[in-house]
Design an enzyme around this catalytic site. Structure first.
Site: not given
Ligand code: PLP
Length: 465
Positions: A112
């Protein structure tokens, strides 16, 4: 560059407005009216360039002049300068034809950061130009909140309030939110669960007097700017493996469908992406939909890959919009059925389109732990549980004709208990944040009560209630 809503009934906006608005007024999500194309020569020319240069070339056509070229390059440099790896998104080989894209070298150790860091820079640049301020509120089960706080800390035009469920997130996640000392970031520990936190945020957005008074803004996963930033690493990974001359498959551990949808955008831009494989844990609404054609809610099951524990997948609406030939009315009807009846059938035509682009797999808790152990044994890689879900599904889809890239979405040290339980090894934090456990924490405990939360927000942004 114009952005339209997936429900077809909201104002058409430019990039900057779409980014600052988040959710469209008709309840839909913003998508570009047309998808810019990169030619084969332009894609080939990304080879050997820095991540920052690739980010500039991939994102620039979507901006419609929102920023100047030099300014945008500077925002990108600021965004990724704090990463702990010079490649930003390095690729590691796991086995014949299978590669791991490490997206966890950012400041909060999860993918993220790729989106949130550049969003923070773009918000600040857009707001300081207009001389305005916004208040960002968000609910988190861990990764989104820490990435947001890290991205917005110390910026002038933004206050950020993150609500998390008291006592229900990992210590690393909590400390990443409570130890930044800048006055514009505020971690709020709510006496409730994640759903309570989300409900409080939603209620703040629906309290229009409050919303206007503090200039509320959101940066949750439906924000178009976040999706766009994630398109970049599909290009850098595929080009490293021979694109545009070679087709590349991707497997993506998926919750809200934002990350994998970015892969679809890369494909629409001209990158030769073969299959996009949705990997889910027990919370498998996406896997069930692709298998049966019915998008139906179930309760949330807590798992060892908590960032994928979702009931519905908010960005899936963007995929549906294209699958329905960009018919906003059809999408709006489906979304109404989701609220009223808890689900809907995807039309034959639309499910056919979705299956042309996406495949899927689901992994149990036992399989996830077993994959963490197996990967350590056979490759020396310590996977976080989310990444292990991805690797386990990818193994089912390997083929000779195309290399597979699995996205590693978090660093194992962010989920040390699950990793230790699976392997006996407790993953250490990277050296650059090894003092996280010694830093002083700053957090406000708050009741699960809208008035109490709003009072804190008003007070901190300097408004008298
Ligand atoms: C947010 C997240 C996901 C999922 O990502 P999306 O974009 O919601 O599909 C997967 N793994 C981790 C570690 C995350 O923080």
């Amino acid at each position: 560059m114009r952005y339209i809503s997936t429900r077809g009934d909201a104002p058409v906006l430019g990039f900057e407005e779409a980014m600052l608005t988040g959710l469209a007024r008709d309840g839909g999500l913003y998508v570009p009216e047309d998808i810019p194309q990169l030619s084969e020569a332009e894609i080939a020319d990304l080879a050997g360039r820095s991540y920052e240069e690739a980010a500039f070339r991939v994102m620039w056509p979507f901006l419609g002049g929102a920023f100047g070229e030099d300014q945008f390059r500077e925002l990108i440099a600021n965004a990724y300068g704090g990463f702990g790896h010079a490649a930003r998104a390095p690729l590691v080989q796991l086995g014949p034809g299978h590669f791991l894209l490490e997206l966890f070298h950012g400041p909060t150790l999860a993918f993220k950061d790729f989106a949130m860091q550049i969003i923070g820079q773009m918000f600040e640049a857009a707001l300081s130009r207009s001389g305005s301020r916004v208040t960002i509120v968000g609910a988190t089960s861990g990764d989104t909140g820490s990435a947001a706080i890290e991205a917005f800390r110390g910026l002038d035009a933004v206050d950020v309030f993150i609500l998390y469920p008291h006592g229900r997130i990992s210590e690393v996640q909590r400390r990443q939110m409570t130890t930044p000392s800048e006055a514009n970031v505020h971690a709020l520990a709510v006496d409730g669960d994640f759903d309570d936190c989300q409900a409080l945020v939603k209620a703040m957005f629906n309290d229009f007097a409050f919303r206007d008074a503090v200039a509320l803004a959101g940066v949750n996963s439906i924000n178009w700017g976040r999706v766009l930033a994630q398109v970049v690493y599909y290009f850098t990974a595929a080009v490293s493996l021979g694109a545009p001359g070679r087709v590349v498959d991707f497997t993506v551990p998926t919750g809200n469908f934002g990350d994998i949808f970015a892969g679809y955008i890369a494909k629409r831009m001209g990158l030769p992406v073969g299959r996009l494989i949705v990997a889910t844990n027990r919370n498998d609404i996406l896997h069930r939909t692709l298998q049966n054609g019915a998008y139906v809610k179930e309760g949330v099951h807590p798992t060892i890959s908590p960032s994928m524990d979702i009931q519905v997948s908010s960005n899936f609406e963007r995929a549906l919009f294209d699958a329905y030939g960009r018919d906003g009315r059809a999408v709006a009807q489906q979304m109404e059925a989701l609220v009223a009846e808890g689900g809907f059938e995807v039309s034959q035509g639309a499910i056919g389109v979705l299956r042309e682009h996406y495949a899927s797999g689901r992994v149990s808790e036992e399989e996830t732990s077993a994959q963490i152990a197996l990967s350590l044994e056979t490759t020396g890689e310590l996977l976080c549980p989310h990444s292990a879900v991805g690797v386990a599904v990818a193994e089912r889809y390997l083929r000779r004709e195309a290399p597979m890239v699995t996205l590693a979405t978090a660093h194992p040290a962010k989920f040390p208990d699950a990793v230790e339980a699976a392997t006996g090894v407790r993953p250490p934090l990277p050296a650059r944040m090894a003092d996280l456990y010694e830093r002083e924490e700053r957090v406000t405990r708050v009741a699960n009560d809208l008035q109490a939360v709003e009072e804190i927000v008003r007070d901190r942004v300097g408004l008298v209630a």
